[in-house]
Structures are given as structure tokens and as C-alpha cells.
Design a protein around this motif. Structure first.
Motif, PDB file in Angstrom:
ATOM      1  N   ARG A  60      73.234  51.842  56.761  1.00 10.23           N
ATOM      2  CA  ARG A  60      74.194  51.735  57.861  1.00 10.23           C
ATOM      3  C   ARG A  60      75.360  50.826  57.465  1.00 10.23           C
ATOM      4  O   ARG A  60      76.480  50.997  57.897  1.00 10.23           O
ATOM      5  N   ASN A  72      76.192  55.252  56.680  1.00 13.31           N
ATOM      6  CA  ASN A  72      75.620  56.458  57.285  1.00 13.31           C
ATOM      7  C   ASN A  72      74.320  56.162  58.021  1.00 13.31           C
ATOM      8  O   ASN A  72      73.645  55.177  57.758  1.00 13.31           O
ATOM      9  N   ASP A  73      74.010  57.042  58.961  1.00 14.05           N
ATOM     10  CA  ASP A  73      72.752  56.928  59.703  1.00 14.05           C
ATOM     11  C   ASP A  73      71.649  57.650  58.943  1.00 14.05           C
ATOM     12  O   ASP A  73      71.151  58.687  59.374  1.00 14.05           O
TER      13      ASP A  73
END
Lengths: 102, 203
Positions: free
Chosen positions: B22, B42-43
Motif C-alpha cells: 500500500r 496498490n491494494d
């Protein structure tokens, strides 16, 4: 009569053995199990891998020659067929007595 | 970037790795430490399995199964045990396990490995105690570990200097062997902790 100690099979094991009446590699097994269960049973990779390892150890399935070097192919053994049949009869009995007593 | 962390709890490790992603740090390698490279924040979903493999073929077959079902193998080797997977397509489900027993079983495998490492140190410990001149009596009387002739008759600063110079050697002489029992205890603690996580996960 003493019941086989491997019975009853779990739902996932039952489906895997059923899927392996024909040779298949891991991902094909996952898809077959999903099809056979009408989408009810969706196995994740880690769970399937553990189940395959366990079934190999029990000699219910075995690996067979595969053209794809990156994917092992498995098939049910005679012992696996025997146990699958036994569990089928167990379930069949459940169905019969349930219908008779409902 | 390299970071050193030590986890016995896969769930906590997964949370940490997801948090790193993240913040824009993607895991690229895991040895004794973690190696990250800068990525677009990013998730990600990173999941951890625990497996060691006898052959390269077995390892490849394992990775391929995960990749076929949408999980990219991002870190881990044939013998590393921990295997790290990254969810690379939105079609795959959210976890690499679809039932509780298999999710718990990875802790069982981890526990067994720690236990076998602990056991493997037993022979060397026994050999050291039974063959080497391990001076058990030095535990009670540490003076025996000092070899400087006449050390204990000296006085003042001369004594202090000689004493301090020899002390590190005396400690090595007398207590290095304790490292092995200490490691055995440490590894046994790891094995017990992993076993506890196994039971906790299984409910």
C-alpha cells in the motif's frame, strides 16, 4: 461390520476422487470440482495442493506420465476407487432411509 | 530496500506485507530478510503458504498450480518453506485457502520443521558434553577458566589488566557450548508457537 477408518470422506475429497476417474492436473481438478458441484465447491490452490499431497500419501491417487513438465497429472488408484465406492454406498444408504422416514 | 523482520504468525506477516504494498513497496525476495522494490502503491493481496519440496519438479508443479489459478509466486525457493503469492488477476478468489483445516495445516508443517531443527541439535550437544572437555564445575567455580599462571596471586592494577584481558577468552572457553542448548530451547519455543497458531486457526 467394521467401517473403513477413512470414511466418511469430506466433500472436497469426494469431488477430487470423482474428478480423477480421468487423469487431470491440478487446475483441471479445480475446474472439474467446480463443475461437478454446480459451482458450490470452489477450491483454492493451497487447499487443493494440500489435499493432493494427502491423497498421494494415502495412495488413493497416483501421478502419471505427463507431457507437460510443469504440471503433474494424477489419476485415481484402485484403492481410491474402492473408498469412493464405499462412501457412495454410505451416502446412498442415507438417501434411502431419509426418503423412507420423511 | 531491505528489511529484517521475524514472524511466526503468517497472518500478521501477510498484513505487514500488504501494508508495505500500500505504501509502494513490492516484495521481490525473502531470505533472512525481506527485499522490496518501489512499485505503484496498490491494494495487493499477498498470501503465504508453507511448503518445502524434494525436487525442482515438485516445486515447479506447485508454483504452476497457483499461477494457473491467478496467484503469482513472488518469493520463496524450493527449500525456503515460506512461499509468497501475489494476487495478479481480479478473477481469482481472495485467499489461497478455501477451508480452515488447510489454512491451519501450514502452521503444522512449520511447527514440524522447527521441531526437526531442534532435534538435529541434540546429537551435537550430547557429543560436546560427553567428549569435549566441557568443564561443568566451571559453572560453580569460574576461576578454573583462567589459564594465566599465578593470576589469582596478583594484585592491584596489574591483576585488573590481566583479568580483563583474559575474561573474554575465559567466557568463550567456558560457555560457548551453552549456545547449543540455548538454540535447542529457542527452536522448541518456535515449534510450540507454531503449534499454538495451528490450534488457534483450527478453532
Amino acid at each position: 461390520m467394521k467401517r473403513d477408518k477413512h470414511l466418511p470422506l469430506t466433500e472436497t475429497v469426494y469431488y477430487i476422487l470423482l474428478a480423477l476417474l480421468e487423469p487431470a492436473h491440478g487446475y483441471v481438478i479445480m475446474q472439474k470440482v467446480e463443475d461437478l458441484s454446480d459451482g458450490e465447491v470452489r477450491m483454492a490452490a493451497g487447499t487443493l495442493y494440500g489435499a493432493i499431497e494427502n491423497l498421494l500419501k494415502l495412495k488413493f491417487i497416483q501421478s502419471v506420465q505427463s507431457e507437460d513438465s510443469r504440471r503433474k497429472v494424477y489419476i485415481i488408484t484402485n484403492e481410491g476407487k474402492r473408498i469412493l465406492r464405499l462412501d457412495f454406498e454410505r451416502i446412498n444408504h442415507l438417501i434411502k432411509i431419509t426418503e423412507n422416514n420423511w | 530496500m531491505k528489511k529484517f523482520r521475524f514472524y511466526l504468525d503468517f497472518e500478521k506477516e501477510e498484513i505487514w506485507l500488504n501494508e508495505m504494498a500500500r505504501q509502494g513497496w513490492g516484495l521481490t525476495r525473502k531470505s533472512l530478510w525481506y527485499e522490496f522494490r518501489k512499485v505503484v502503491p496498490n491494494d495487493a493481496t499477498i498470501k503465504i503458504d508453507y511448503h518445502t519440496f524434494k525436487t525442482k519438479n515438485d516445486f515447479e508443479d506447485y508454483c504452476t498450480l497457483f499461477e494457473d489459478s491467478g496467484w503469482e509466486h513472488i518469493a520463496g525457493t524450493k527449500t525456503s518453506g515460506t512461499q509468497y503469492f501475489y494476487k495478479s488477476s481480479s478473477s481469482s478468489d481472495g485467499d489461497i485457502f478455501s477451508d480452515i483445516p488447510s489454512k491451519a495445516a501450514r502452521y503444522k508443517r512449520l511447527s514440524k520443521v522447527w521441531l526437526s531443527i531442534a532435534i538435529s541439535y541434540f546429537p551435537i550437544s550430547v557429543a560436546l558434553v560427553s567428549t569435549n572437555p566441557i568443564n561443568i564445575s566451571a559453572l560453580v567455580n569460574p576461576k578454573l577458566l583462567y589459564y594465566t599462571p599465578g593470576l589469582w596471586d596478583k594484585t592491584g592494577s596489574y591483576f585488573l589488566r590481566a583479568f580483563l584481558i583474559e575474561t573474554p577468552f575465559a567466557i568463550m572457553r567456558g560457555f560457548t557450548w551453552l549456545l547449543f542448548p540455548a538454540l535447542i530451547i529457542l527452536y522448541l519455543i518456535f515449534a510450540v508457537k507454531a503449534e499454538k497458531n495451528y490450534r488457534k486457526t483450527n478453532g
